[in-house]
Motif scaffolding. Sequence first.
Motif, PDB file in Angstrom:
ATOM      1  N   ARG A 445       6.899  10.015  -9.326  1.00 57.60           N
ATOM      2  CA  ARG A 445       7.122   9.441  -8.449  1.00 57.60           C
ATOM      3  C   ARG A 445       8.766   8.899  -8.236  1.00 57.60           C
ATOM      4  NH1 ARG A 445       2.396   9.088 -10.383  1.00 57.60           N
ATOM      5  NH2 ARG A 445       3.188   7.506 -12.364  1.00 57.60           N
ATOM      6  N   ASN A 446       8.401   7.710  -7.595  1.00 57.20           N
ATOM      7  CA  ASN A 446       9.963   6.787  -7.220  1.00 57.20           C
ATOM      8  C   ASN A 446      10.131   6.090  -8.718  1.00 57.20           C
ATOM      9  OD1 ASN A 446       9.898   6.967  -4.901  1.00 57.20           O
ATOM     10  ND2 ASN A 446       9.939   5.098  -4.120  1.00 57.20           N
ATOM     11  N   GLY A 447      11.514   6.509  -8.774  1.00 55.88           N
ATOM     12  CA  GLY A 447      12.627   5.888 -10.187  1.00 55.88           C
ATOM     13  C   GLY A 447      12.722   4.601  -9.923  1.00 55.88           C
ATOM     14  N   ILE A 448      13.499   4.176 -10.618  1.00 56.92           N
ATOM     15  CA  ILE A 448      13.479   2.437 -11.122  1.00 56.92           C
ATOM     16  C   ILE A 448      14.016   1.750 -10.416  1.00 56.92           C
ATOM     17  CG2 ILE A 448      13.315   2.984 -13.668  1.00 56.92           C
ATOM     18  CD1 ILE A 448      16.272   2.770 -13.974  1.00 56.92           C
ATOM     19  N   PHE A 449      15.001   1.910  -9.199  1.00 54.47           N
ATOM     20  CA  PHE A 449      15.168   1.328  -8.267  1.00 54.47           C
ATOM     21  C   PHE A 449      14.202   1.647  -6.846  1.00 54.47           C
ATOM     22  CE2 PHE A 449      17.573   1.287  -4.650  1.00 54.47           C
ATOM     23  CZ  PHE A 449      17.994  -0.578  -4.834  1.00 54.47           C
ATOM     24  N   ARG A 450      14.381   0.910  -5.860  1.00 55.13           N
ATOM     25  CA  ARG A 450      13.404   1.384  -4.786  1.00 55.13           C
ATOM     26  C   ARG A 450      13.910   0.380  -3.478  1.00 55.13           C
ATOM     27  NH1 ARG A 450       7.182   1.941  -7.652  1.00 55.13           N
ATOM     28  NH2 ARG A 450       8.405   3.358  -9.554  1.00 55.13           N
ATOM     29  N   SER A 451      13.958   0.504  -2.755  1.00 57.38           N
ATOM     30  CA  SER A 451      14.441   0.061  -1.265  1.00 57.38           C
ATOM     31  C   SER A 451      13.299   0.469  -0.527  1.00 57.38           C
ATOM     32  CB  SER A 451      15.553   0.506  -1.088  1.00 57.38           C
ATOM     33  OG  SER A 451      15.811   1.720  -0.953  1.00 57.38           O
TER      34      SER A 451
END
Length: 600
Positions: A445-451
Amino acid sequence: MAVINQFADIPQEGKFQRPLEVGDLLIDYLAQLSVDYVFGVPGGAIEPLYNALARSARRGGLKSVVARHETGAAFMADGYARQTGKLAVCCATTGPGATNLITGVASAYENHIPMLVITAQAALSNFGRGAMQDSSCTGVNTVSLFRHCTRYSTLVSHVDQFEYKLSTAIMTAYQSPNGPVHLSIPIDILRSPVNVQAPSFNLANLLTRSSLVDDEAIKKLCRLLGQARKVVFVAGEECGEAINTLLDLALLMQAEVVTTPQGKGLVSSYHPLFRGVIGFAGHCSAKETLLDPEVDLVIVTGTGLGEWASNGWDTKSLLNHRLVHIEATEGNLTGSPMAQLHVRGNIKTVFEHLLAYVRTQENLQGSAVIPPSSRYLLERRFQLDEEEKYNSDSTPIKPQRLMKSLTDLFPVNTYFLADIGNSMAWAVHYLQPLDRRISGRRSGRNGIFRSCLEFASMGWAIGAAVGTALGASGHPVVCITGDGSFLMSGQEITVAIQEKLPVIFVILNDSALGMIKHGQRLAQAESIGFELPEINYSDYAKALGIPGYIIRSPQDFLALDIEAICQRQGPTILDVRIDPEEIPPIKVRIGVLGKGENDE
């Protein structure tokens, strides 16, 4: 599937047992998919669904999370889905409840988030009679409205339609491209009994994904890899499942890696081959890497190459004949008609084929394979625009330095979400979270930073942080937002209070809509409409009964007990008084608007 009696907690007379209602059957289907929460705001027309949720919660099953605004509910569902990989589910009552959802649903649509949207209607018998909040085909037609921001939108007009339309909706949500789907269900249908005691279909089996790939295209790409002098990989947000294999391949080939702004966080900032972010608020090193005359093959994956990811549709660095585009989402390929090759198929499977090919070639040549688990020094291989401000101790705190402080203060298992506006620009460029998985290895899934860049909805990160925290037990969640976004959607912090979630809301307080203010200045436009009142958000926090702190300088962080803040059962507000004159890295955006120079 074994179904527990939905009404076991209700006293029964003799052997009489109430049948399942449509609302209960919907909950049973969501349980098949291991969904934990339905995000929404109750209302009269959707009451039967909330009755079913109440029965479910008493059994220890799905529960409702009540947002303060329906758009916030959709943002929460979005954040929960990104964190867990499960289906996002949100709901609203008829009329304004449904229309309030639309911004959050449109955001999920543009960002390819699988989401089930349930809205209510007045009873079928009241269609066309001027019912309150009428949103049927004779009123404000919400089925038609949602058709423009969902993959599927339909009215359930008969009980016997429900299972078929639900299964169609959820299967469609996971078809390429992923996205939200909408069922509008009248109140009398929602509370109608059904003639089954268990779901008729197994949705989990129906959603099994294929790993099919285009074998001929892969063979062509292998030949290109064999002939290339120098390769660069560009990772977008949709290649999360494949990122470990992509990095293994990059290490084996010693190929440099950049990410799109949406893909930031999938690769550690300290990976030895990472050269930064290309596109909006990106790094010069990333652009220079792509402009290197030695580079003759650029492999892009997991992105539609829109404005944000393509550096404003930059034909010199990215959108040119060197490009190969690998995608599972067919629609993403429309952004690269100039590419020399399109490779369709499951992205992870494609990279597994490429890795096997390169390993074979390397072994034939006697080359050593670099173990992906090697330990790397905590060193960035790319430069920031203003390193001196990134390290500045001045007051008021520089936004650049704030991003460094957040990196230094919070533990490595923290998830960071950045809101739209200047907070997004500062975070994309300057936030470089530490990661115990320095090699960049992470889940699918997405990493440790999301936007949330494509539809770019202000306030997204506030709701999404709540959903993320619900799906990330034991992990601190930091929401980086501006005072404009917080004034728009900050009421959702009370959901974090109610649910006892450790979300830290970092508010960049400059009493302005910062991107508007600086955008007008950069474009030499009229200075208008950006002013906000001076507000003490620390006092606001205390009025809510939660901790709030004012941060004016980097030294103020030293007084905080970050460990206690991360472990408390509830949110915290950091009111950060940033230097209002610092110009964010948004010149690419100004250039696209045609009112400034694109010199990033």
